[in-house]
Every structure is written in C-alpha cells, then in structure tokens.
Design an enzyme around this catalytic site. Structure first.
Site: not given
Ligand code: SAH
Length: 356
Positions: A93, A106, A113, A117, A120, A160-161, A192, A215-217, A291, A334
C-alpha cells in the site's frame, strides 16, 4: 518477475545495458526517460524506439507490475490510499497526502515486515519479501499517473523497515533524486527506521541529504522494549548515539516519532523522561496518537491527554508537533488496508475494488 527488472537499473547501468545489446547509448537515455519520467507500463508505449527493439526488450526485460487493486479516497481530508499488486501477487500500500506545500507519497519498502512492533498492523503476518528499487519507485510513478498530479515529497513510512532492505532502499533514494528521473530533492525525502544501529551509521556515510526519522515510542530502554522487539537487539543509548552520528555526518536534523499509547507511554513521567532524552539535541519530535489496530488491543489517549503531553514537552523546550491525522477513515495507519484485504480474501475469497 520473469524478465530482468529493467526499472531497477540506474541511469548509467541502463545505458551500459543497452550498449551491451549493441545499441547506441541514446537508446538507453530514451528508455530511461520512458520508465522514470513518464512512468511507462509497457515497452509498446515507447513509440520513439524501433519496433524490433521494443520486441527484443519485451522478450528479455520486465517493467515491474504495479496494478491498482483498490483506491480509497478520504472523505475527511485530501488523502488517498492505494493498494497495488506486484508481479508475484504480493500486495503493498501507498498513501497520497496533499499539503499546501505539495503532494507527498508514503511508500512501502517491504511486503510485510519482520520487526514485530506491538502497535503495528504491517508486521502481524511477518515479512513476505523485500521490494526492489523498481517497486518502490513505481508506487510513486503510478500515483502520479492515476491522479495526474506531481509528487514533490516522499516519506518511506509505509509497510516495512527500509534499513532492513538497505541496498534497494539506498538505490531507490538515488534514483528518485536523479535528474534523469523524477528529480525529487533528497531534502524532500524522509525515511523512518525502528532503529537498526549499524544500518543507521552506514546510511550516515552515504553522502545523502535525506531526513532520517527514528521511531522512538519509549523514552527508556525498558519502555521501548515493551513496544518494539528491535530494542532487545539495540540499546536505547546506542540508538541515540547513532542519531547523533547521523546529524553530525549529514547536518540533517533528526526527527523522532513517538506513538502515544494510553497507559503505556503517555504519563507525565514519560513526558519528563522524553524531554530529558531530547533536550540538548537539535531535533524535531512528532507525536502520533496510536491508530488502534484491532488485533493489537492498544488504545489511544484522549485528546486532552495528548495536548497535555505536548504542552509538557513544549515547556521543556522541545520542538514538538502532534501529527495531524490523515486518512483515518481509509485505514490510514501502516499496513491496515493491506491487512484488511488479506483477511477478507482469506475469509470470503472476495476481490473488491472500492472507489468510494
Ligand atoms: N519501519 C519503519 C517505518 C514504518 S512505519 C519504522 O519503524 O519507523 C512509520 C511510523 O508509523 C513508525 O513510526 C511506526 O512506528 C508508526 N506506526 C505504525 N503503526 C502505527 C499505529 N497503529 N499507530 C501509530 N503509529 C504507527
């Protein structure tokens, strides 16, 4: 793909390839323009090439398939989401977001992935495979063709990373910013990462001018580990050092992303810790109220809490914004659209094209 992946050849490689076929260099330049400026889907379209050459190319090369399976247009903001099918049936996507400063796409960097996480949707079924440079580029080409609008900014924040698909990702950035292609300024490209330290350090040395977002989170090693399995591999301290190294090498200010999850990382103490972590760093912080993904069971804090969190950081001198929500009515987060289709297909065998 059956033939050679011609869209993944960069400018010099394509010219050399054509020369190796006994053709003149300008043929390579013409084909590059068809593929990367006009976003051609077939060799037949390349009307300034001799028919013989077009046939020869069709026999040996393939233009990475990027077929629109679904297009969802948001009713609430100028955002559209696309689900594309690749040559092997995998689906990915991409999202188009229109801003005052231009159009931003995007893109996905992998089908699925493997980073795991906890909030996600993209990672629920694991990694299918890496995307080729052609497949990252053609998401953008296709969106330009479908909408007839020019894309000026690109964020690699889809499924994906990117740093887990390092070589293809870096080639994609170089080709996207190449003057013979879309020529998008590297300063308008953001990637990212969940924080793969050796790859971040390597990226710092590529001589690129892209923005890196981390991406800290979580503001401590323990907190981060709860949401991101990658933190078991790389300690927060090392990750922050790699960010400083990236800034030092490139002069590009880092962006940090922090998805706010109710009762997990949204307390006053979290805001204080986060302030401490980012205080003396030249950076920008994006707060993203999580989300909610059905399978994940995590909740977003109410908006009052989000503003309080932001205020606290602002008072502590952190350069912070709450990421304005885009396309939440069209499975904006995502991997959500891709996943919904996969589940639906499994359960009902349906294929749906939606244009609402
Ligand atoms: N793998 C990369 C890029 C992909 S995701 C990375 O980890 O950074 C882009 C951003 O969206 C990341 O910050 C990711 O953590 C965040 N994200 C993913 N799912 C989300 C969700 N459900 N709600 C809020 N943010 C999410």
């Amino acid at each position: 793909m059956n033939g050679k992946d011609i869209v993944s050849y960069n400018y010099e490689e394509l010219i050399r390839e054509l020369e190796s076929l006994g053709e003149k260099a300008y043929r390579g330049r013409q084909i590059y323009a068809w593929l990367h400026e006009k976003g051609a889907d077939s060799f037949e379209e390349m009307t300034n090439l001799p028919k013989k050459l077009r046939e020869r190319l069709s026999g040996a090369y393939e233009i990475a398939r990027m077929e629109t399976v679904a297009r969802q247009i948001s009713k609430t903001d100028p955002t559209e989401k696309f689900l594309f099918e690749l040559s092997d049936g995998n689906r990915i996507e991409s999202v188009l977001m229109r801003y005052r400063y231009g159009n931003s796409v995007c893109v996905s960097s992998q089908a699925g992935c493997r980073m795991g996480c906890k909030f996600c949707a993209s990672t629920i079924d694991g990694l299918e495979r890496n995307l080729a440079p052609s497949e990252m580029l053609r998401q953008i080409y296709q969106i330009q063709k479908i909408t007839g609008e020019r894309v000026s900014n690109v964020v690699v924040m889809g499924t994906g990373e990117p740093l887990d698909n390092y070589d293809n990702f870096v080639k994609f950035v170089r080709m996207l910013s190449d003057e013979h292609g879309l020529h998008i300024s590297q300063r308008n490209i953001t990637a990212s990462t969940c924080g793969i330290v050796p790859a971040m350090r390597r990226l710092a040395q590529e001589g690129l001018q892209i923005t890196l977002a981390l991406s800290l989170h979580g503001s401590t090693q323990e907190k981060r580990k709860r949401l991101m399995p990658v933190a078991n591999r790389y300690e927060l301290g090392e990750v922050m050092e790699a960010c400083d190294y990236y800034f030092g090498k490139t002069g590009r200010r880092m962006t940090f992303e922090y998805s706010l999850v109710a009762d997990v990382n949204d307390t006053d103490a979290d805001a204080e810790e986060l302030s401490g972590l980012l205080k003396n760093r030249n950076c920008h912080l994006n707060l993203i109220p999580v989300n909610p993904v059905k399978e994940r069971g995590l909740k977003r804090p109410d908006s009052k809490k989000v503003y309080e969190f932001e205020n606290k950081l602002e008072k502590n001198g952190i350069n912070v914004t709450i990421r304005r929500e885009r396309g939440s009515d069209i499975d904006g987060a995502c991997g959500q659209l891709r996943r919904r289709y996969a589940v639906r297909k499994r359960e009902t065998g349906d294929e749906i094209i939606c244009n609402d």
